[in-house]
Motif scaffolding. Structure first.
Motif, PDB file in Angstrom:
ATOM      1  N   ALA A 667      68.021 -37.088 -23.517  1.00 34.48           N
ATOM      2  CA  ALA A 667      67.416 -36.169 -22.548  1.00 34.48           C
ATOM      3  C   ALA A 667      67.576 -36.734 -21.153  1.00 34.48           C
ATOM      4  CB  ALA A 667      65.934 -35.947 -22.860  1.00 34.48           C
ATOM      5  N   VAL A 668      67.703 -35.839 -20.193  1.00 29.10           N
ATOM      6  CA  VAL A 668      67.703 -36.215 -18.786  1.00 29.10           C
ATOM      7  C   VAL A 668      67.031 -35.081 -18.031  1.00 29.10           C
ATOM      8  CG1 VAL A 668      70.005 -35.229 -18.404  1.00 29.10           C
ATOM      9  CG2 VAL A 668      69.105 -36.943 -16.825  1.00 29.10           C
ATOM     10  N   ALA A 669      66.222 -35.430 -17.021  1.00 26.79           N
ATOM     11  CA  ALA A 669      65.477 -34.405 -16.304  1.00 26.79           C
ATOM     12  C   ALA A 669      65.003 -34.929 -14.958  1.00 26.79           C
ATOM     13  CB  ALA A 669      64.270 -33.939 -17.127  1.00 26.79           C
ATOM     14  N   LYS A 670      64.853 -34.006 -14.018  1.00 27.23           N
ATOM     15  CA  LYS A 670      64.135 -34.276 -12.791  1.00 27.23           C
ATOM     16  C   LYS A 670      62.673 -33.897 -13.030  1.00 27.23           C
ATOM     17  CE  LYS A 670      67.515 -35.291  -9.801  1.00 27.23           C
ATOM     18  NZ  LYS A 670      67.577 -36.541  -9.002  1.00 27.23           N
ATOM     19  N   VAL A 671      61.767 -34.789 -12.681  1.00 31.09           N
ATOM     20  CA  VAL A 671      60.344 -34.544 -12.910  1.00 31.09           C
ATOM     21  C   VAL A 671      59.558 -34.859 -11.641  1.00 31.09           C
ATOM     22  CG1 VAL A 671      60.411 -34.932 -15.405  1.00 31.09           C
ATOM     23  CG2 VAL A 671      60.102 -36.877 -13.872  1.00 31.09           C
ATOM     24  N   MET A 672      58.351 -34.338 -11.573  1.00 35.30           N
ATOM     25  CA  MET A 672      57.508 -34.572 -10.400  1.00 35.30           C
ATOM     26  C   MET A 672      56.038 -34.551 -10.784  1.00 35.30           C
ATOM     27  SD  MET A 672      55.806 -31.499  -9.485  1.00 35.30           S
ATOM     28  CE  MET A 672      55.811 -31.176  -7.743  1.00 35.30           C
ATOM     29  N   THR A 673      55.236 -35.292 -10.009  1.00 35.34           N
ATOM     30  CA  THR A 673      53.778 -35.245 -10.099  1.00 35.34           C
ATOM     31  C   THR A 673      53.240 -35.092  -8.689  1.00 35.34           C
ATOM     32  OG1 THR A 673      53.545 -36.555 -12.126  1.00 35.34           O
ATOM     33  CG2 THR A 673      51.683 -36.571 -10.614  1.00 35.34           C
ATOM     34  N   ARG A 674      52.324 -34.176  -8.512  1.00 30.42           N
ATOM     35  CA  ARG A 674      51.776 -33.947  -7.176  1.00 30.42           C
ATOM     36  C   ARG A 674      50.885 -35.120  -6.757  1.00 30.42           C
ATOM     37  NH1 ARG A 674      52.311 -29.132  -9.887  1.00 30.42           N
ATOM     38  NH2 ARG A 674      53.711 -27.674  -8.802  1.00 30.42           N
ATOM     39  N   PRO A 675      50.732 -35.324  -5.431  1.00 27.38           N
ATOM     40  CA  PRO A 675      50.056 -36.540  -4.952  1.00 27.38           C
ATOM     41  C   PRO A 675      48.616 -36.663  -5.446  1.00 27.38           C
ATOM     42  CG  PRO A 675      51.213 -35.436  -3.156  1.00 27.38           C
ATOM     43  CD  PRO A 675      51.238 -34.501  -4.322  1.00 27.38           C
ATOM     44  N   THR A 676      48.148 -37.909  -5.466  1.00 29.42           N
ATOM     45  CA  THR A 676      46.771 -38.206  -5.832  1.00 29.42           C
ATOM     46  C   THR A 676      45.814 -37.443  -4.928  1.00 29.42           C
ATOM     47  OG1 THR A 676      47.426 -40.400  -6.577  1.00 29.42           O
ATOM     48  CG2 THR A 676      45.096 -40.080  -6.049  1.00 29.42           C
ATOM     49  N   LEU A 677      44.814 -36.798  -5.527  1.00 31.48           N
ATOM     50  CA  LEU A 677      43.937 -35.907  -4.769  1.00 31.48           C
ATOM     51  C   LEU A 677      43.173 -36.626  -3.667  1.00 31.48           C
ATOM     52  CD1 LEU A 677      42.627 -33.845  -7.800  1.00 31.48           C
ATOM     53  CD2 LEU A 677      44.139 -33.007  -5.998  1.00 31.48           C
ATOM     54  N   GLY A 678      42.672 -37.825  -3.973  1.00 33.15           N
ATOM     55  CA  GLY A 678      41.903 -38.549  -2.970  1.00 33.15           C
ATOM     56  C   GLY A 678      42.721 -38.954  -1.767  1.00 33.15           C
ATOM     57  N   ASN A 679      44.053 -39.070  -1.937  1.00 36.11           N
ATOM     58  CA  ASN A 679      44.912 -39.471  -0.832  1.00 36.11           C
ATOM     59  C   ASN A 679      45.275 -38.318   0.094  1.00 36.11           C
ATOM     60  OD1 ASN A 679      44.957 -42.079  -1.801  1.00 36.11           O
ATOM     61  ND2 ASN A 679      46.914 -41.846  -2.864  1.00 36.11           N
ATOM     62  N   LEU A 680      44.982 -37.084  -0.320  1.00 35.17           N
ATOM     63  CA  LEU A 680      45.395 -35.925   0.460  1.00 35.17           C
ATOM     64  C   LEU A 680      44.401 -35.526   1.543  1.00 35.17           C
ATOM     65  CD1 LEU A 680      46.895 -33.662  -2.364  1.00 35.17           C
ATOM     66  CD2 LEU A 680      48.145 -34.848  -0.557  1.00 35.17           C
ATOM     67  N   THR A 681      43.244 -36.147   1.574  1.00 33.66           N
ATOM     68  CA  THR A 681      42.251 -35.742   2.558  1.00 33.66           C
ATOM     69  C   THR A 681      42.730 -36.059   3.975  1.00 33.66           C
ATOM     70  OG1 THR A 681      39.993 -36.086   3.357  1.00 33.66           O
ATOM     71  CG2 THR A 681      41.041 -37.949   2.258  1.00 33.66           C
ATOM     72  N   PRO A 682      42.552 -35.149   4.929  1.00 31.21           N
ATOM     73  CA  PRO A 682      42.901 -35.443   6.319  1.00 31.21           C
ATOM     74  C   PRO A 682      41.803 -36.207   7.047  1.00 31.21           C
ATOM     75  CG  PRO A 682      42.192 -33.164   6.116  1.00 31.21           C
ATOM     76  CD  PRO A 682      42.197 -33.734   4.720  1.00 31.21           C
ATOM     77  N   GLY A 683      40.719 -36.497   6.367  1.00 31.79           N
ATOM     78  CA  GLY A 683      39.616 -37.222   6.992  1.00 31.79           C
ATOM     79  C   GLY A 683      39.690 -38.706   6.742  1.00 31.79           C
ATOM     80  N   GLY A 684      38.663 -39.420   7.159  1.00 36.03           N
ATOM     81  CA  GLY A 684      38.577 -40.857   6.954  1.00 36.03           C
ATOM     82  C   GLY A 684      37.255 -41.227   6.329  1.00 36.03           C
ATOM     83  N   SER A 685      37.234 -42.335   5.615  1.00 31.50           N
ATOM     84  CA  SER A 685      36.005 -42.851   5.031  1.00 31.50           C
ATOM     85  C   SER A 685      35.925 -44.340   5.311  1.00 31.50           C
ATOM     86  CB  SER A 685      35.945 -42.583   3.525  1.00 31.50           C
ATOM     87  OG  SER A 685      36.985 -43.269   2.865  1.00 31.50           O
ATOM     88  N   ALA A 686      34.722 -44.859   5.308  1.00 27.37           N
ATOM     89  CA  ALA A 686      34.527 -46.272   5.639  1.00 27.37           C
ATOM     90  C   ALA A 686      33.508 -46.881   4.707  1.00 27.37           C
ATOM     91  CB  ALA A 686      34.087 -46.417   7.091  1.00 27.37           C
ATOM     92  N   ASP A 687      33.737 -48.138   4.362  1.00 25.87           N
ATOM     93  CA  ASP A 687      32.858 -48.913   3.492  1.00 25.87           C
ATOM     94  C   ASP A 687      32.265 -50.039   4.327  1.00 25.87           C
ATOM     95  OD1 ASP A 687      31.672 -50.605   1.661  1.00 25.87           O
ATOM     96  OD2 ASP A 687      33.358 -50.623   0.263  1.00 25.87           O
ATOM     97  N   GLY A 688      31.005 -49.874   4.700  1.00 27.68           N
ATOM     98  CA  GLY A 688      30.342 -50.851   5.545  1.00 27.68           C
ATOM     99  C   GLY A 688      29.835 -52.066   4.813  1.00 27.68           C
TER     100      GLY A 688
END
Length: 949
Positions: A667-688
């Motif tokens: 078998a041979v194929a082109k495959v894909m997985t969509r990006p990790t959900l937590g990485n797609l946020t346009p915001g920022g978070s901080a751990d104090g």
């Protein structure tokens, strides 16, 4: 003579096989020649052999083997031994017996799977043919990604699992690892009339010394003409298990106040400037445990699952099915810890009598002015999942047919309560830790930890949240038999996925160190309040606010401190009126993604003979367009980013049949997985607490790869196979962490993104410190993965007498991969920032070696099995505080079961899970293998009865 039970069993297994085959969509070619394999052949059977009817364990294995043999693509399967009797208590634990699959456990149960070295986020799961995500809050945190949590469902609800290891144009996209089909029922595949199965079990865990109930049942009816069938099933279980062990919450470097009497700063405890010396520098650059502690985690779980299926087939050309599944998974997770909080407090702590090992770990020390802390944590969670789907299969003519499918699913993981109460003694004397035996440290408190007068009630936290996933799917599949041995398949799909997180905090530092006062009606916590001068950094602890905790068998050595006071949750939350406090938005954990996928596929399926060599193959292309909208909070500002991308995914699967018992697959194929959900946020978070800032990147490209597979299967005897498969995945795009060291102030984020009780929220100096780890995600250069699977399955029919009822299954997987990562490595000067290093390592979640072995016995009335699963250590992800990667060391799990059929309809059973009481061994730093956590969960014994009508 074949009994009614045998006939029913055979009918059920055939139905399960047909259902699973329907999801694979491909069958091996059938030929007119006498020596050609057909779907009716028993694996490896010769034409002159008598028919053999197998049931129980053997019947289950044989049905799964037929699924594998009859598919053109690479497929593995597990089929239930009988209705409402899946071979394991957990779907993930069943899947780990398939070559190439490893599992990750939480709270002693399998939760997520890794397929051929690729983690759970790379595996797509379909339930009755429709893609879905099941999200739970089991384990240390909620699942906030695309990973599927198999522990949400009771295993008794399912009749088969099919794992597609190679891609096909007609198979849903989104997987670099595998597509897993879970199937719940097929009323028309069973025998006509009324069918009933009931089971009851007790589940005993030797660590919690608790017995919980487990019930399951199935009722189905099919009319004599097999044109209408209906089935319902249900399963309920309740368990109470313990997790006991120790934890360091990683290791770190830091400058201390003094070392063996040598002052390290110009003024004690705070302020001043650092004074370098041999002792101070040595200790500052060595790694010490951040929060050394022992404790207990209690998992109180309850599962309820219900399924329903209606099938109507008014003619041979028409079949209509409606399927529904509901699952509710509740867990109370309660944690009790006794610890010292080195993290961010080293500046005021004095170190004496220390030892540093060859890996630069300060493995032993006695400290004064230590922050002794005890914690009591409770998280109440509930996951509700439901799916409703339908399908219409219609033959429009003898050579043209279609299937129309559609449905909706929703998974909601709700955490209404996530509360932590903290007692502190911030100037404790004579605390000693000793990690000479790194997995069984000696932790002793010099100051009494059972005297309320030594503690202050210092912090309260509550962090309610919700994660909700929704899927809406519509699909049309058509098949046209153009000529004998040649078929064209065309289909289209629309799918909408919605993912939303909402999270809040009620966190606060009670008093002191610049923290806000906690208002209790007209009373505040301050030195001048009614609490008196004893309120230094919190409320003085009284016996009414506390309870005594006694540590059980956590693997601790003699001399360890095993008793300490912890906050009483009921009294502490009432005293502080915690749940009356207003909710505050947790900015970094309020985000979401909506994805709309539209696409279609064209596939050609053919079979025939070329130069005397029989073959079958499918080849085609799948096109999908993804419209993605991501939102997140940057401080208090809502940011939304829209984008679109498309993928053309060609694939080819080829099966060659050099003899009737040998199959060569490629078998041979082109495959894909969509990006990790937590990485797609346009915001920022901080751990104090840990001084980290993370920004998302909604422009991330998907994971894209080219997958190659080559395998050989030899069906050398009935119910037997030896197989070897080679695979390679060339990942062309692979998101990577991009990290720099700077101050929090340099990010431009407001202080409001920090948890109010964190040290950085309370200290402007910490926010200005240039030691923050600031990370985002970008598109990397990719990675490669290579591996081989070996498997052998056979009954021992060659042995004499009763020994011929034995059989065995063994498999092994060897995988290697290579990817480049940027990690924050150790500081090289005392008090200096972490130094970025680029390291080549395996893909996250990849175990280089995995072995599974099962020995079974089945004589039709008495059956038994024992299974051993080994998984080598693996890197789980990037780490922090100067540690390079973190992960898990190797594990071995042993399970066994025994069943005896007293009559044709009545059976008793005993099963054992984790019989060796294996510890979970988590580490930080791939080079130094520092102890992160070392916990065990006890053995679980299930004893039960089962009745079938």
């Amino acid at each position: 003579m074949i009994s009614k039970l045998d006939i029913a069993q055979r009918g059920l297994l055939g139905a399960a096989s047909a259902l699973a085959l329907a999801t694979t969509g491909f069958a091996a070619p059938a030929y007119a020649q006498d020596d050609a394999p057909t779907p009716q052949d028993t694996a490896g059977a010769q034409a002159d052999e008598p028919a053999i009817v197998v049931t129980g364990i053997r019947g289950s294995l044989n049905a799964a083997l037929n699924l594998k043999r009859e598919s053109v693509a690479a497929v593995d399967a597990i089929v239930a031994e009988d209705i409402a009797r899946f071979p394991d208590q957990n779907l993930a634990e069943s899947l780990q017996r398939i070559p190439g699959i490893s599992i990750q456990r939480d709270g002693g149960e399998g939760r997520a799977i890794t397929v051929r070295g690729l983690g759970a986020q790379f595996t797509r799961v379909r339930l009755n043919g429709l893609e879905t995500v099941a999200t739970s809050t089991d384990g240390a945190s909620a699942n906030r990604d695309r990973a599927f949590d198999f522990n949400v469902f009771a295993s008794e609800l399912f009749t088969s699992i099919v794992v597609h290891k190679t891609a096909e144009a007609s198979l849903d996209e989104g997987s670099l690892g595998a597509v897993v089909d879970l199937n719940t029922g097929n009323p028309l595949g069973g025998r006509p009339g009324l069918n009933l199965a009931l089971s009851a079990q007790g589940s005993y865990n030797d660590l919690s010394d608790n017995v919980g109930p487990r019930f399951a049942g199935l009722l189905s009816w099919t009319n004599p003409e097999r044109t209408f069938g209906v089935s319902i099933s249900g399963a309920y279980s309740k368990s109470d298990t313990l997790e006991l062990g120790n934890n360091t919450v990683r290791w770190a470097q830091a400058r201390f106040d003094s070392v063996n009497g040598t002052r390290c700063f110009t003024q004690p405890n705070s302020g001043g400037t650092y004074v370098p010396s041999v002792a101070c520098n040595e200790v500052a650059l060595a790694f010490h445990p951040r929060i050394p502690r022992y404790g207990e985690v209690r998992h109180d779980r309850e599962r309820l699952g219900l399924t329903g299926s209606i099938q109507f087939a008014p003619s041979d050309r028409t079949r209509i099915s409606i399927d529904a599944l509901y699952s509710r998974f509740r867990e109370d997770r309660e944690e009790k810890w006794g610890e010292v909080l080195f993290r961010s407090n080293e500046r005021s702590i004095d170190v004496t009598d220390y030892e540093i090992d060859d890996n630069n770990n300060m493995i032993r020390a006695t400290v004064n002015d230590a922050w002794v802390r005890t914690e009591h944590y409770l998280r109440q969670s509930e996951t509700e999942f439901y799916q409703v789907g339908g399908s219409w299969d219609q033959d429009l003519s003898d050579n043209f047919r279609f299937t129309l499918m559609g449905g909706f699913s929703r998974s909601s993981a709700d955490i209404p309560v996530e509360t932590t109460l903290v007692f502190d003694d911030r100037d404790a004397q004579g605390y000693t830790y000793d990690y000479t035996d790194s997995r069984s440290p000696l932790l002793t408190f010099g100051t009494s930890v059972t005297d309320p007068a030594n503690f202050q009630f210092a912090e309260i936290r509550d962090r309610p949240s919700n994660v909700t996933n929704k899927f809406r799917t519509a699909q049309l599949r058509t098949e046209w038999d153009v000529a004998e041995g040649f078929q064209v398949r065309v289909g289209g799909v629309y799918r909408r996925f919605d993912y939303d997180i909402t999270a809040f905090t009620r966190d606060t530092a009670v008093c002191g160190n610049g923290g806000p006062d906690l208002v209790l009606g007209t009373i505040t916590c301050s030195p001048s309040s009614a609490f008196g001068p004893g309120a230094i950094y919190g409320f003085p602890v009284t016996g009414d606010l506390a309870e005594l905790f006694e540590l059980g068998n956590a693997g601790q050595p003699a001399g360890n401190t095993n008793s300490w006071l912890i906050p009483n949750l009921e009294a502490g939350t009432a005293f502080t009126r915690l749940y009356e406090r207003p909710l505050r938005l947790d900015a970094g954990n309020n985000r979401g993604v909506t994805e709309e996928v539209t696409g279609g596929y064209l596939e050609f399926v053919t079979e025939g003979e070329l130069a005397g060599l029989r073959y079958a193959f499918n080849a085609g292309i799948r096109y999908v367009q993804t419209d993605q909208s991501s939102y997140g909070l940057n401080g208090t500002t809502l940011v939304t980013i829209d984008r679109s991308y498309d993928d053309w995914l060609p694939s080819l699967n080829l099966a060659l049949y050099p003899t009737r018992n040998i199959i060569v697959r490629a078998a041979v194929a082109k495959v894909m997985t969509r990006p990790t959900l937590g990485n797609l946020t346009p915001g920022g978070s901080a751990d104090g607490f840990n001084l980290r800032v993370n920004f998302g990147n909604p422009q991330l490209e998907p994971f894209r790869a080219t997958a190659y597979d080559l395998g050989v299967e030899w069906y050398f005897a009935p119910e037997s196979v030896f197989s070897v498969a080679f695979f390679r995945k060339e990942v062309s795009s692979f998101p990577i962490n991009v990290t720099r060291t700077d101050s929090f102030d340099s990010t431009g984020l407001p202080v409001s993104v920090l948890v109010p009780s964190s040290p950085a929220a309370l200290s402007a100096a910490l926010r200005a410190s240039p030691t923050w780890q600031i990370s985002t995600i970008d598109n990397g250069e990719g990675a490669t993965l290579n591996g081989v699977e070996l498997a052998l399955q056979a009954p021992f029919r060659f042995l004499p007498g009763f020994l011929s009822n034995f059989g065995g299954i063994v498999n092994a997987t060897f995988v290697d991969s290579s990817a480049e990562y940027t990690q924050s490595g150790p500081a090289i000067t005392p008090g200096g920032g972490l130094v970025n290093v680029t390291r080549e390592e395996t893909l996250f979640g990849l175990s280089k070696r995995a072995f599974n072995a099962t020995l079974y016995y089945d004589d039709g009335r008495f059956s038994a099995r024992a299974s051993v699963s080994y998984r080598s250590g693996y890197v789980d992800g990037g780490s922090g505080t100067g540690n390079i990667f973190e992960g898990y060391n190797s594990t071995i799990n042993v399970d066994a079961s025994v069943r005896y059929a007293i009559t044709e309809n009545f059976e008793v059973s005993v099963e054992g899970i984790n019989l060796t009481d294996e510890y979970r061994d988590r580490y930080v730093d791939v080079d130094a293998n520092r102890n992160y956590e070392y916990n065990h969960f006890g053995r679980t014994i299930l004893f039960g009865i089962r009745y079938r009508l």
